[in-house]
Design an enzyme around this catalytic site. Structure first.
Site, PDB file in Angstrom:
ATOM      1  N   SER A 129       0.829  -1.290  -0.161  1.00 15.23           N
ATOM      2  CA  SER A 129       0.045   0.084   0.137  1.00 15.23           C
ATOM      3  C   SER A 129       0.878   1.324   0.108  1.00 15.23           C
ATOM      4  O   SER A 129       0.289   2.305  -0.481  1.00 15.23           O
ATOM      5  CB  SER A 129      -1.010   0.026   1.280  1.00 15.23           C
ATOM      6  OG  SER A 129      -1.807  -1.075   0.954  1.00 15.23           O
ATOM      7  N   CYS A 178      -4.688  -2.951   1.409  1.00 16.29           N
ATOM      8  CA  CYS A 178      -5.332  -3.606   2.663  1.00 16.29           C
ATOM      9  C   CYS A 178      -4.098  -3.349   3.617  1.00 16.29           C
ATOM     10  O   CYS A 178      -3.046  -4.140   3.669  1.00 16.29           O
ATOM     11  CB  CYS A 178      -5.877  -4.760   2.423  1.00 16.29           C
ATOM     12  SG  CYS A 178      -6.282  -5.724   3.922  1.00 16.29           S
ATOM     13  N   VAL A 179      -4.099  -2.778   4.683  1.00 11.11           N
ATOM     14  CA  VAL A 179      -3.412  -2.756   5.817  1.00 11.11           C
ATOM     15  C   VAL A 179      -3.892  -3.049   6.882  1.00 11.11           C
ATOM     16  O   VAL A 179      -4.967  -2.679   7.401  1.00 11.11           O
ATOM     17  CB  VAL A 179      -2.548  -1.224   5.984  1.00 11.11           C
ATOM     18  CG1 VAL A 179      -1.339  -1.526   7.022  1.00 11.11           C
ATOM     19  CG2 VAL A 179      -2.358  -0.604   4.576  1.00 11.11           C
ATOM     20  N   THR A 184       0.503  -5.449  11.585  1.00 14.06           N
ATOM     21  CA  THR A 184       1.550  -4.316  10.879  1.00 14.06           C
ATOM     22  C   THR A 184       2.106  -3.275  11.753  1.00 14.06           C
ATOM     23  O   THR A 184       1.222  -2.385  12.353  1.00 14.06           O
ATOM     24  CB  THR A 184       0.891  -3.622   9.634  1.00 14.06           C
ATOM     25  OG1 THR A 184       0.325  -4.666   8.602  1.00 14.06           O
ATOM     26  CG2 THR A 184       1.681  -2.662   8.688  1.00 14.06           C
ATOM     27  N   HIS A 187       3.988  -1.150  11.162  1.00 13.82           N
ATOM     28  CA  HIS A 187       4.081   0.392  10.611  1.00 13.82           C
ATOM     29  C   HIS A 187       2.699   0.741  10.196  1.00 13.82           C
ATOM     30  O   HIS A 187       2.664   1.498   9.196  1.00 13.82           O
ATOM     31  CB  HIS A 187       5.118   0.484   9.298  1.00 13.82           C
ATOM     32  CG  HIS A 187       6.091  -0.671   9.034  1.00 13.82           C
ATOM     33  ND1 HIS A 187       5.882  -1.805   9.455  1.00 13.82           N
ATOM     34  CD2 HIS A 187       6.636  -0.631   8.017  1.00 13.82           C
ATOM     35  CE1 HIS A 187       6.504  -2.683   8.590  1.00 13.82           C
ATOM     36  NE2 HIS A 187       7.358  -2.041   7.763  1.00 13.82           N
ATOM     37  N   ARG A 197     -15.035  -7.050   4.638  1.00 15.38           N
ATOM     38  CA  ARG A 197     -15.238  -5.906   3.639  1.00 15.38           C
ATOM     39  C   ARG A 197     -14.795  -5.849   2.301  1.00 15.38           C
ATOM     40  O   ARG A 197     -14.728  -5.173   1.451  1.00 15.38           O
ATOM     41  CB  ARG A 197     -14.634  -4.641   4.316  1.00 15.38           C
ATOM     42  CG  ARG A 197     -15.168  -4.075   5.620  1.00 15.38           C
ATOM     43  CD  ARG A 197     -14.174  -3.592   6.454  1.00 15.38           C
ATOM     44  NE  ARG A 197     -15.020  -3.128   7.820  1.00 15.38           N
ATOM     45  CZ  ARG A 197     -15.346  -4.029   8.707  1.00 15.38           C
ATOM     46  NH1 ARG A 197     -14.984  -5.458   8.612  1.00 15.38           N
ATOM     47  NH2 ARG A 197     -15.946  -3.423   9.736  1.00 15.38           N
TER      48      ARG A 197
HETATM   49  C1  DLZ Z   1       5.816  -3.882   5.214  1.00 17.50           C
HETATM   50  C2  DLZ Z   1       4.371  -3.954   5.118  1.00 17.50           C
HETATM   51  C3  DLZ Z   1       3.530  -4.498   6.268  1.00 17.50           C
HETATM   52  C4  DLZ Z   1       4.298  -4.963   7.419  1.00 17.50           C
HETATM   53  N1  DLZ Z   1       2.221  -4.742   6.067  1.00 17.50           N
HETATM   54  C5  DLZ Z   1       1.699  -4.261   5.065  1.00 17.50           C
HETATM   55  C6  DLZ Z   1       0.195  -4.476   4.964  1.00 17.50           C
HETATM   56  O1  DLZ Z   1      -0.534  -4.696   5.677  1.00 17.50           O
HETATM   57  N2  DLZ Z   1      -0.384  -3.984   3.905  1.00 17.50           N
HETATM   58  C7  DLZ Z   1       0.449  -3.565   3.083  1.00 17.50           C
HETATM   59  O2  DLZ Z   1      -0.346  -3.085   1.759  1.00 17.50           O
HETATM   60  N3  DLZ Z   1       1.489  -3.225   2.887  1.00 17.50           N
HETATM   61  C8  DLZ Z   1       2.298  -3.590   4.009  1.00 17.50           C
HETATM   62  N4  DLZ Z   1       3.629  -3.577   3.868  1.00 17.50           N
HETATM   63  C9  DLZ Z   1       4.524  -3.283   2.641  1.00 17.50           C
HETATM   64  C10 DLZ Z   1       4.372  -1.834   2.747  1.00 17.50           C
HETATM   65  O3  DLZ Z   1       3.287  -1.134   2.036  1.00 17.50           O
HETATM   66  C11 DLZ Z   1       5.650  -1.562   1.439  1.00 17.50           C
HETATM   67  O4  DLZ Z   1       5.538  -2.083   0.487  1.00 17.50           O
HETATM   68  C12 DLZ Z   1       6.996  -1.686   2.058  1.00 17.50           C
HETATM   69  O5  DLZ Z   1       7.409  -0.935   3.619  1.00 17.50           O
HETATM   70  C13 DLZ Z   1       8.060  -1.164   1.075  1.00 17.50           C
HETATM   71  O6  DLZ Z   1       8.080   0.255   0.923  1.00 17.50           O
END
Ligand code: DLZ
Length: 158
Positions: free
Chosen positions: A65, A89-90, A95, A97, A136
């Site tokens: 994302s 989707c995060v 996660t 970060h 969702r």
């Molecule tokens: C690194 C990471 C983590 C831990 N979790 C997610 C997530 O839940 N959803 C998502 O879309 N991306 C995640 N990423 C990857 C980061 O978006 C990104 O691709 C990396 O930090 C490299 O820039």
């Protein structure tokens, strides 16, 4: 994209925009792809259902994302693209970060939208768990990909 002025006598929520000649760019994050592929399918189905042509829908994958912003910029800077939809989707619980990624992408795609004066839609799920994400993305709470596509269509008509 310059907006058209509508007086109150012309305005109706029921106005349906002809999107058969509109071009849509969809940026899809590969992270949590079970979810993002479902968002993508729903977004495409909704665009087609409302009259978009398959050949006018363009896809760009990005790793996660966080990269949606640059993917959106790559599509938005193309003159022929009318609207961009960002799908990601995060998952908060998984996660560390979470806040960095969500803040960055929210600000990033807002800036792209303003810079190119085009709708850039935030179709990013930010749930606590994978189950909430699946709910969702075609589950009991519908599909946010569908909502993202509707938002893009609405923005083109406003
Ligand atoms: C690194 C990471 C983590 C831990 N979790 C997610 C997530 O839940 N959803 C998502 O879309 N991306 C995640 N990423 C990857 C980061 O978006 C990104 O691709 C990396 O930090 C490299 O820039």
């Amino acid at each position: 994209m310059a907006t058209s002025l509508k007086s109150l006598s012309q305005y109706s929520d029921k106005n349906i925009l002809d999107i058969s000649n509109k071009k849509f760019g969809i940026v899809v994050s590969e992270w949590n792809d079970q979810v993002t592929e479902s968002l993508f399918s729903a977004a495409v189905d909704t665009l087609l259902k409302h009259g978009a042509k398959k050949e006018n829908i363009f896809r760009k994958n990005v790793p996660g994302s966080f990269e949606l912003t640059l993917g959106a910029q790559w599509l938005a800077e193309l003159e022929e693209i009318d609207a961009v939809i960002c799908l990601g989707c995060v998952i908060q619980g998984e996660t560390r970060h979470f806040d960095f990624i969500c803040d960055a992408v929210a600000h990033g795609i807002t800036n792209v939208s303003i810079k190119y004066n085009k709708p850039v839609i935030f179709g990013v799920l930010t749930p606590n768990t994978m189950q909430q994400a699946l709910d969702r993305a075609g589950g009991k709470h519908g599909n946010k990909g569908d909502e993202a596509a509707i938002t893009a269509i609405k923005m083109l008509g406003f």
